[in-house]
Design a protein around this motif. Structure first.
Motif, PDB file in Angstrom:
ATOM      1  N   ASN A   1       0.861  -1.184   0.000  1.00 42.79           N
ATOM      2  CA  ASN A   1       0.000   0.000   0.000  1.00 42.79           C
ATOM      3  C   ASN A   1       0.896   1.231   0.000  1.00 42.79           C
ATOM      4  N   VAL A   2       0.985   1.921  -1.146  1.00 41.10           N
ATOM      5  CA  VAL A   2       1.941   3.018  -1.278  1.00 41.10           C
ATOM      6  C   VAL A   2       1.282   4.275  -1.835  1.00 41.10           C
TER       7      VAL A   2
ATOM      8  N   THR B   1       5.232   4.676   9.302  1.00 40.41           N
ATOM      9  CA  THR B   1       5.266   4.766   7.842  1.00 40.41           C
ATOM     10  C   THR B   1       6.719   4.684   7.385  1.00 40.41           C
ATOM     11  N   ILE B   2       6.925   4.178   6.191  1.00 42.26           N
ATOM     12  CA  ILE B   2       8.261   4.080   5.610  1.00 42.26           C
ATOM     13  C   ILE B   2       8.321   4.993   4.395  1.00 42.26           C
TER      14      ILE B   2
ATOM     15  N   VAL C   1       5.758   6.504  -0.075  1.00 44.28           N
ATOM     16  CA  VAL C   1       5.363   6.371   1.327  1.00 44.28           C
ATOM     17  C   VAL C   1       4.563   5.079   1.481  1.00 44.28           C
ATOM     18  N   LEU C   2       5.071   4.185   2.329  1.00 44.61           N
ATOM     19  CA  LEU C   2       4.390   2.927   2.621  1.00 44.61           C
ATOM     20  C   LEU C   2       3.593   3.097   3.901  1.00 44.61           C
ATOM     21  N   ALA C   3       2.313   2.804   3.849  1.00 43.71           N
ATOM     22  CA  ALA C   3       1.435   2.941   5.015  1.00 43.71           C
ATOM     23  C   ALA C   3       1.873   1.990   6.111  1.00 43.71           C
TER      24      ALA C   3
ATOM     25  N   THR D   1       5.222  -6.930  -2.768  1.00 40.48           N
ATOM     26  CA  THR D   1       5.824  -6.030  -3.742  1.00 40.48           C
ATOM     27  C   THR D   1       4.834  -5.026  -4.321  1.00 40.48           C
ATOM     28  N   LYS D   2       5.386  -4.053  -5.040  1.00 43.68           N
ATOM     29  CA  LYS D   2       4.607  -3.104  -5.823  1.00 43.68           C
ATOM     30  C   LYS D   2       5.456  -2.688  -7.016  1.00 43.68           C
ATOM     31  N   ASP D   3       4.903  -2.805  -8.219  1.00 40.56           N
ATOM     32  CA  ASP D   3       5.610  -2.401  -9.421  1.00 40.56           C
ATOM     33  C   ASP D   3       5.395  -0.916  -9.668  1.00 40.56           C
ATOM     34  N   ILE D   4       6.502  -0.197  -9.849  1.00 41.55           N
ATOM     35  CA  ILE D   4       6.462   1.260  -9.991  1.00 41.55           C
ATOM     36  C   ILE D   4       7.382   1.677 -11.129  1.00 41.55           C
ATOM     37  N   THR D   5       7.007   2.734 -11.826  1.00 43.11           N
ATOM     38  CA  THR D   5       7.907   3.327 -12.813  1.00 43.11           C
ATOM     39  C   THR D   5       8.251   4.744 -12.385  1.00 43.11           C
ATOM     40  N   ILE D   6       9.467   5.159 -12.743  1.00 40.25           N
ATOM     41  CA  ILE D   6       9.936   6.506 -12.432  1.00 40.25           C
ATOM     42  C   ILE D   6      10.395   7.159 -13.727  1.00 40.25           C
TER      43      ILE D   6
END
Length: 495
Positions: free
Chosen positions: A27-28, A455-456, A492-494, A478-483
């Motif tokens: 959860n981000v 939170t992280i 920010v991780l809840a 995990t969570k897939d993210i693009t930058i």
């Protein structure tokens, strides 16, 4: 038979579909600032790329506790604020100190004048060992009102430490604002000066958290206010004069940070400061600057300083884009490799490699991440506000600040540097703990910390010219993210 088979296939398909739709993900919330135009923008849609890397967080491995992030209250910045409309003054203070803004938590100010003052001045202009004429009246027009406005705006509060650039000339062997050394006969008077400063600011309703003993004790090329100390001279002053004086006057809880100059000189200083229990007694930590190089973090020196005093502060107390006139409302310049620093012109030939052309946005992001990954617990920018010339200041020492103003037209420009600072100050709070983070893509610069509220915050900088995809992992989830290219993200991780 066909009906039964079809039913079985339907059940299996539904089961697989449910498993896919209920796959657990982190959860981000993702916030990005980029050369393409994002400004701490919330990102929720992530496009796929051809290659993916992995970033793994490990909260079981924890390092330094964060003291804070912020900038400096200077006479130049405060003077400019008072030239603006009330609306713009309030907007800038809120941008720096409100929870909706950068929410700065650690700040600096100067004692007596500095290069970003309008004139030379001292709180004690008259030769007198007892400092009977001590007064901070020069600060009451601009500087103190700016600090008070920030204090009134901040809901979480912030720490303030103060730094002298020089003692009054009459205390020095050259009787001059620039250079020279403090005469031994005035060591006690100079220690009294710090105590009187605490008292004067307390009377104004401002609590000072601590001090650096001397801004840039090596000097600064005989340019603006300065006073020289060797490591041994500073340590003697702290051990036998400043520390005991603050303690006897009831200010023993105030923080004293030694050194306060470039990282390349750290080993020489901390060897003396932390030589033994007596020498280190009154030192609460070490202060550093970044001007030795526009790209080198000096990790070995930072590690060395930490290992010499693992339970003491290690704080970056000043950094800025120096020797540059700010570019007005030109976001693209801050992402281009065009800026040069003082060393571009003045560094010796054997040190020119430390001062290449660079992108201001890259420098801030790379340096703060590099510092956090090498035990630094606080990072303080220089001037919060400057004008289109990069001043004003008496020495005409032009620099860049995160917020630039046109005081004549009453206009405000938030440069990309403002947003980069906020990526750290807003989301990594005091007493957060830096945690272990591993990345399979060495082109991505990454740091992470767990906040007191659990939170992280993960800060990732992509300095390349192409988009990158990564899988962020914590405890197997995990969570897939693009930058985007040339972008910094805070994830920010809840809790």
């Amino acid at each position: 038979m066909k009906v039964i088979t079809k039913s079985i296939y339907t059940i299996i398909s539904l089961s697989l579909l449910m498993n896919c739709t209920t796959k657990q993900e982190l959860n981000v919330e993702v916030f990005e600032t980029s050369a393409s135009g994002n400004k701490l923008s919330k990102i929720s849609e992530f496009s796929r790329t051809e290659t993916s890397s992995k970033i793994v967080l490990d909260t079981s491995k924890r390092f330094q506790k964060i003291t804070g992030f912020g900038g400096a209250f200077t006479e130049s910045s405060a003077y400019l604020l008072n030239k603006l409309s009330e609306k713009n003054r309030k907007e800038i203070i809120e941008a720096y100190f409100s929870r909706d803004g950068a929410n700065y938590s650690l700040t600096r100010t100067h004692m007596n004048s500095c290069d970003f003052s309008l004139t030379n001045y001292s709180y004690t202009p008259t030769p007198d060992k007892e400092l009977k004429d001590f007064s901070v009246k020069e600060d009451k027009k601009d500087l103190i009102p700016m600090i008070k406005a920030a204090l009134a705006t901040s809901k979480d509060g912030f720490k303030i430490f103060a730094s002298p650039w020089t003692a009054p000339p009459w205390m020095k062997d050259n009787n001059h604002w620039v250079g020279g050394k403090l005469l031994p006969e005035y060591y006690d008077s100079w220690a009294l000066f710090f105590s009187k400063y605490l008292e004067a600011y307390k009377t104004e309703g401002i609590e000072i958290w601590g001090f650096t003993v001397e801004n840039e004790p090596h000097g600064n090329g005989n340019n603006w206010e300065s006073m020289h100390f060797t490591p041994q001279e500073m340590t003697d002053f702290v051990q036998h004069h400043l520390g005991p004086k603050l303690e006897s006057d009831g200010y023993g809880d105030k923080i004293i940070l030694g050194y306060d100059q470039n990282r390349a000189g750290l080993k020489e200083w901390v060897d003396v400061m932390y030589k033994d229990e007596a020498s280190s007694k009154y030192y609460d930590g070490t202060a550093i600057h970044w001007y030795e190089s526009t790209y080198e973090v000096f990790p070995e020196e930072l590690q060395y300083a930490h290992n010499m005093a693992p339970n003491k502060y290690l704080i970056e107390t000043e950094g800025c884009i120096d020797a540059e006139v700010p570019k007005w409302k030109d976001d693209a310049w801050y992402w281009k490799k065009e800026a040069t620093d003082w060393g571009w012109d003045w560094a010796p030939e054997n040190q020119k490699y430390l001062h290449p052309k660079y992108a201001p946005a890259n420098r801030y992001a790379r340096d703060i991440i590099g510092c956090l990954n090498n035990w630094v617990d606080g990072w303080v920018d220089w001037n919060m506000v400057l004008n289109r010339q990069g001043g004003p200041n008496w020495f005409k020492n032009w620099c860049v600040a995160p917020v630039i103003v046109d005081e004549e037209a009453d206009e405000v420009y938030y440069t990309p540097l403002y947003y980069i600072m906020a990526h750290f100050s807003k989301y990594i709070r005091p007493n957060a703990e830096v945690i272990d983070v591993q990345t399979s893509d060495k082109e991505l610069l990454v740091t992470a910390a767990i906040n007191p509220d659990k939170t992280i915050s993960v800060v990732i900088f992509n300095q390349t010219e192409y988009k990158k995809e990564f899988s962020l992992e914590l405890n197997g989830v995990t969570k897939d993210i693009t930058i985007n290219p040339q972008a910094i993200q805070t994830i920010v991780l809840a809790n």
